[in-house]
Structure formats: C-alpha cells, structure tokens
Design a protein around this motif. Structure first.
Motif, PDB file in Angstrom:
ATOM      1  N   LYS A   1      -2.447 -12.030 -10.255  1.00  0.00           N
ATOM      2  CA  LYS A   1      -3.156 -10.867  -9.698  1.00  0.00           C
ATOM      3  C   LYS A   1      -4.637 -11.164  -9.508  1.00  0.00           C
ATOM      4  N   GLU A   2      -5.194 -12.045 -10.324  1.00  0.00           N
ATOM      5  CA  GLU A   2      -6.604 -12.412 -10.179  1.00  0.00           C
ATOM      6  C   GLU A   2      -6.824 -13.151  -8.846  1.00  0.00           C
ATOM      7  N   GLN A   3      -5.909 -14.070  -8.523  1.00  0.00           N
ATOM      8  CA  GLN A   3      -5.992 -14.778  -7.252  1.00  0.00           C
ATOM      9  C   GLN A   3      -5.846 -13.813  -6.079  1.00  0.00           C
ATOM     10  N   LEU A   4      -4.917 -12.883  -6.231  1.00  0.00           N
ATOM     11  CA  LEU A   4      -4.671 -11.895  -5.183  1.00  0.00           C
ATOM     12  C   LEU A   4      -5.903 -11.039  -4.927  1.00  0.00           C
ATOM     13  N   ASP A   5      -6.527 -10.576  -5.976  1.00  0.00           N
ATOM     14  CA  ASP A   5      -7.704  -9.718  -5.848  1.00  0.00           C
ATOM     15  C   ASP A   5      -8.877 -10.478  -5.225  1.00  0.00           C
ATOM     16  N   LYS A   6      -9.078 -11.701  -5.663  1.00  0.00           N
ATOM     17  CA  LYS A   6     -10.184 -12.513  -5.142  1.00  0.00           C
ATOM     18  C   LYS A   6     -10.004 -12.808  -3.655  1.00  0.00           C
ATOM     19  N   ALA A   7      -8.763 -13.087  -3.254  1.00  0.00           N
ATOM     20  CA  ALA A   7      -8.505 -13.500  -1.880  1.00  0.00           C
ATOM     21  C   ALA A   7      -8.518 -12.351  -0.893  1.00  0.00           C
ATOM     22  N   ILE A   8      -7.958 -11.199  -1.296  1.00  0.00           N
ATOM     23  CA  ILE A   8      -7.677 -10.161  -0.311  1.00  0.00           C
ATOM     24  C   ILE A   8      -8.052  -8.751  -0.748  1.00  0.00           C
ATOM     25  N   GLY A   9      -8.539  -8.611  -1.983  1.00  0.00           N
ATOM     26  CA  GLY A   9      -8.832  -7.286  -2.506  1.00  0.00           C
ATOM     27  C   GLY A   9      -9.814  -6.488  -1.673  1.00  0.00           C
ATOM     28  N   TYR A  10     -10.810  -7.147  -1.099  1.00  0.00           N
ATOM     29  CA  TYR A  10     -11.836  -6.440  -0.324  1.00  0.00           C
ATOM     30  C   TYR A  10     -11.322  -5.935   1.019  1.00  0.00           C
ATOM     31  N   LYS A  11     -10.099  -6.331   1.410  1.00  0.00           N
ATOM     32  CA  LYS A  11      -9.523  -5.864   2.664  1.00  0.00           C
ATOM     33  C   LYS A  11      -8.514  -4.734   2.462  1.00  0.00           C
ATOM     34  N   LEU A  12      -8.304  -4.360   1.195  1.00  0.00           N
ATOM     35  CA  LEU A  12      -7.334  -3.323   0.877  1.00  0.00           C
ATOM     36  C   LEU A  12      -8.025  -2.110   0.270  1.00  0.00           C
ATOM     37  N   SER A  13      -7.385  -0.956   0.388  1.00  0.00           N
ATOM     38  CA  SER A  13      -7.898   0.269  -0.228  1.00  0.00           C
ATOM     39  C   SER A  13      -6.718   1.127  -0.656  1.00  0.00           C
ATOM     40  N   SER A  14      -7.026   2.240  -1.325  1.00  0.00           N
ATOM     41  CA  SER A  14      -5.964   3.144  -1.791  1.00  0.00           C
ATOM     42  C   SER A  14      -5.232   3.812  -0.632  1.00  0.00           C
ATOM     43  N   GLU A  15      -5.766   3.704   0.580  1.00  0.00           N
ATOM     44  CA  GLU A  15      -5.104   4.274   1.748  1.00  0.00           C
ATOM     45  C   GLU A  15      -3.979   3.387   2.265  1.00  0.00           C
ATOM     46  N   ASN A  16      -3.954   2.141   1.804  1.00  0.00           N
ATOM     47  CA  ASN A  16      -2.877   1.240   2.215  1.00  0.00           C
ATOM     48  C   ASN A  16      -1.622   1.474   1.387  1.00  0.00           C
ATOM     49  N   VAL A  17      -0.488   1.046   1.935  1.00  0.00           N
ATOM     50  CA  VAL A  17       0.788   1.028   1.216  1.00  0.00           C
ATOM     51  C   VAL A  17       1.291  -0.409   1.266  1.00  0.00           C
ATOM     52  N   LEU A  18       1.523  -1.009   0.104  1.00  0.00           N
ATOM     53  CA  LEU A  18       1.958  -2.402   0.048  1.00  0.00           C
ATOM     54  C   LEU A  18       3.477  -2.503   0.052  1.00  0.00           C
ATOM     55  N   CYS A  19       3.985  -3.483   0.789  1.00  0.00           N
ATOM     56  CA  CYS A  19       5.402  -3.849   0.751  1.00  0.00           C
ATOM     57  C   CYS A  19       5.457  -5.315   0.346  1.00  0.00           C
ATOM     58  N   THR A  20       6.078  -5.602  -0.801  1.00  0.00           N
ATOM     59  CA  THR A  20       6.069  -6.961  -1.339  1.00  0.00           C
ATOM     60  C   THR A  20       7.444  -7.330  -1.868  1.00  0.00           C
ATOM     61  N   ASP A  21       7.566  -8.575  -2.340  1.00  0.00           N
ATOM     62  CA  ASP A  21       8.773  -8.940  -3.078  1.00  0.00           C
ATOM     63  C   ASP A  21       8.624  -8.431  -4.513  1.00  0.00           C
ATOM     64  N   ALA A  22       9.542  -8.812  -5.383  1.00  0.00           N
ATOM     65  CA  ALA A  22       9.591  -8.220  -6.721  1.00  0.00           C
ATOM     66  C   ALA A  22       8.685  -8.909  -7.738  1.00  0.00           C
ATOM     67  N   TRP A  23       7.852  -9.873  -7.305  1.00  0.00           N
ATOM     68  CA  TRP A  23       7.001 -10.595  -8.252  1.00  0.00           C
ATOM     69  C   TRP A  23       6.032  -9.629  -8.930  1.00  0.00           C
ATOM     70  N   ARG A  24       5.920  -9.726 -10.265  1.00  0.00           N
ATOM     71  CA  ARG A  24       5.196  -8.735 -11.067  1.00  0.00           C
ATOM     72  C   ARG A  24       3.701  -8.679 -10.775  1.00  0.00           C
ATOM     73  N   ALA A  25       3.107  -9.770 -10.297  1.00  0.00           N
ATOM     74  CA  ALA A  25       1.668  -9.779 -10.014  1.00  0.00           C
ATOM     75  C   ALA A  25       1.313  -8.726  -8.974  1.00  0.00           C
ATOM     76  N   PHE A  26       2.186  -8.520  -7.992  1.00  0.00           N
ATOM     77  CA  PHE A  26       1.934  -7.505  -6.964  1.00  0.00           C
ATOM     78  C   PHE A  26       1.938  -6.102  -7.581  1.00  0.00           C
ATOM     79  N   LYS A  27       2.915  -5.845  -8.447  1.00  0.00           N
ATOM     80  CA  LYS A  27       3.037  -4.525  -9.061  1.00  0.00           C
ATOM     81  C   LYS A  27       1.847  -4.233  -9.967  1.00  0.00           C
ATOM     82  N   THR A  28       1.438  -5.227 -10.767  1.00  0.00           N
ATOM     83  CA  THR A  28       0.298  -5.051 -11.674  1.00  0.00           C
ATOM     84  C   THR A  28      -0.985  -4.800 -10.889  1.00  0.00           C
ATOM     85  N   TYR A  29      -1.160  -5.576  -9.826  1.00  0.00           N
ATOM     86  CA  TYR A  29      -2.354  -5.420  -8.997  1.00  0.00           C
ATOM     87  C   TYR A  29      -2.409  -4.026  -8.368  1.00  0.00           C
TER      88      TYR A  29
END
Length: 349
Positions: free
Chosen positions: A223-251
C-alpha cells in the motif's frame, strides 16, 4: 565531375517501372521529412518560449539573443537561434536538454517516429531510415521515451480499474551477470508464483481511458508503493475496482475510497458497472506487444510502458499530424540523458 540535370533525367527514363516506383517513394519521403522537420523545430521553439525565454541551467529569465547556429536538415542548411543567459553567462538553444539535442540527423527523426509507431525492430528501422545504425536508434529510442514518460497523466475521474501485473527481472544487455546464468529470450523464474524475481507493474485506468502504468518494485505490491505512485491522482470521489490483493483494500480503507474487489478465480467478473476487464485487457495487449522484444531490460521497462501507453492513445495512427505531435511533445520536456547515462543506468525502486 559535374552531373547535369539532363543526364539525371535520362538515367531515370532507363529505369524499369519497379525502380521508378522506389525512386518516387524515396523522393517523397525525403522531401516530406525535410519540410516536416523544419515545421517541428519551429513549433518546438514557439511552444517552449510562449511564456518568455528561460535559462535551462539556472532558470533565470534574463535572456538575450546570441547569434545563430547552422544545422543540416535534409541536405539543407537551416539557421537557428542561439541564446545567452545574462545571469550564468551560459549559452543554449531551443533544443538544449531535449531528445533532439546534438542530434546529427534531425531530418531522419520523422521516419524514426513512424517506425516506433509501427513497432519495428531497431535493425528494420535502421534499414528503412538509412544512413544510421541500429545502435544509434537504440539511444534515440530511450532518450525520446525518457521524455515521454514524464508527460503528466490527468487525475482519474469516476470508476478506476486497478490491477498489478508482473515481469521477470531482466538484465538484458549486461555482459557480466552475477549469481545466475544468462537467460535466453526472456527465460523463466526459478520460483513458482510471485516472488522477488519479478517486477511489479501497476496499471490503473478510468472509463475515459486515462491510464497510469509504472514499475513499483520487486515482488508483491504494498500500500505504501501504491500511495506513493498514484495516491495524488485519486480522491474519495473515485470508486476503485481491483483484484482481491489485500494492499488495495487496506489502501482504500485508509483513504476512505469505495472499492469493489474481484477474485482471480473468475467466478464473479462484474458487479453492475464495476469490473476490471478493461485493465485486464490492457495487461493482455501489453504483454503481447512486449513479447516481440524477446525480453526487456528492467532498467528500461518504464520506457516501454510509456511507449505502449502512447501507442494505445493514438490507436496506431501513422499520419503526419500524429508523428509531428509526438516529436514536439517529447521535446518540450527537459531531458539530460546521454548515451553514457542510459548505458550505465540501473533499475531502482
């Protein structure tokens, strides 16, 4: 010995139809490249300086014109402006610190970009362009891609599909590889499943086809890698669709972003409007396209991701407007890569 125009015309008349056709195509390509290159150079100058001149070294705006320099384009001498910074006393041109800086074959870049859009190999590109080696084209390719990958991706809107894919770590081109034998045509991992032998590539895409793709590190996504790479392009207005990997859910939980997750068994592929089929199809096309290179050195992988992303955005249109626009955009971004910095670069996370 002076060759007269009449002698040339007589020689042309002796050619068979196939040879005349090849000559006609060659002349059209040569003349088009020459005129297009002049237009591209003018457009680069206009766009770079529309808000005033600025020194590429010290960022000062105290700039004066400092004579002109000559460059050869298609056999013709073209005079271009040189500038001098009054603060640091250094001189520069419109092409300083760009992919085209100190290029001796400016008129061949048009054909080179066409070859990149078609996805031709370096050797085939060198054959089509003429008078330039595949080694030179390798460095042209990566100088240009290093600039393209700096193009800023817009912020995501609405539903964002996000999934990671993996490429085997590669030291292709390295002469002395430690701790393992060299692999042929990409090779295969020693361990099964996802391990630290593999490079994680994150791909995120919204429904407007705004796409982000980048290497994040070795092994599983965090989740740290995810936030560093793409966090500034996302907001609470987005809806994420991902696979079942836990890092996505925690983030998503930490950022208060809605998320729909899909397991890799494929039993449930959609939940109304929500799915990850677009990003999975992107993975499939990316992997298929990269196979043609028989393995890509990991230190250059981000460049190839940027290349494929551009190809996807233009849908393989090979017209003059598309080619010129690619060259212009790629040379509006500062680029200080040289042959040595590219050759000696290493993969870092």
């Amino acid at each position: 010995m002076t060759v007269r125009t009449t002698d040339i015309l007589k020689a042309i008349q002796k050619l068979n139809p196939a040879e005349k056709h090849r000559l006609r195509e060659y002349l059209i390509d040569a003349l088009t490249a020459s005129s297009s290159t002049g237009t591209v150079l003018e457009e680069i100058s206009e766009r770079k300086n529309r808000n005033g001149y600025r020194c590429p070294d010290c960022e000062s705006d105290h700039i004066v014109r400092f004579g002109k320099y000559s460059t050869i384009v298609g056999g013709e001498e073209i005079k271009k402006q040189r500038y001098r910074c009054k603060a640091c006393k250094k001189t520069f041109t419109d092409l300083t610190n760009t992919a085209l800086y100190r290029t001796r074959h400016l008129n061949r870049w048009i054909k080179f970009i066409e070859c990149m859009i078609e996805g031709y190999s370096l050797r085939k590109s060198a054959e089509l362009i003429g008078n330039v080696t595949h080694v030179t084209l390798f460095y042209w390719r990566h100088k240009f891609l290093t600039a393209l990958r700096q193009l800023e991706v817009s912020k995501f809107q609405g539903i964002v599909e996000m999934d990671e894919t993996y490429f085997l770590y590669s030291e292709k081109g390295q002469r002395k590889i430690k701790n393992r034998k060299p692999r042929k045509r990409g090779g295969s991992a020693k361990k099964r499943g996802i391990s630290n032998e593999q490079v994680c590539v994150l791909v995120a895409r919204d429904r407007d086809k705004v796409t982000f793709s980048q290497t994040l590190g070795m092994g599983r996504l965090t989740k740290e890698q995810l936030d560093k790479a793409i966090g500034y392009k996302l907001s609470s207005e987005n809806v994420l669709c991902t696979d079942a990997w836990r890092a996505f859910k925690t983030y998503a939980a930490e950022k208060d972003i809605s998320i729909y997750q899909f397991k890799s068994d494929g039993k449930i592929r959609t939940k109304g409007l929500y799915h990850i089929q677009n990003v999975n199809n992107y993975h499939r096309r990316l992997k298929g396209w990269i196979q043609r290179f028989n393995g890509v050195a990991t230190k250059y992988l981000n460049n190839y991701l940027a290349w494929f992303q551009v190809l996807e955005s233009i849908h393989h249109q090979r017209n003059e407007v598309t080619v010129n626009d690619m060259i212009i955009k790629g040379n509006l971004i500062p680029n200080i890569e040289t042959y040595d910095t590219l050759r000696l670069s290493k993969f870092t996370v």
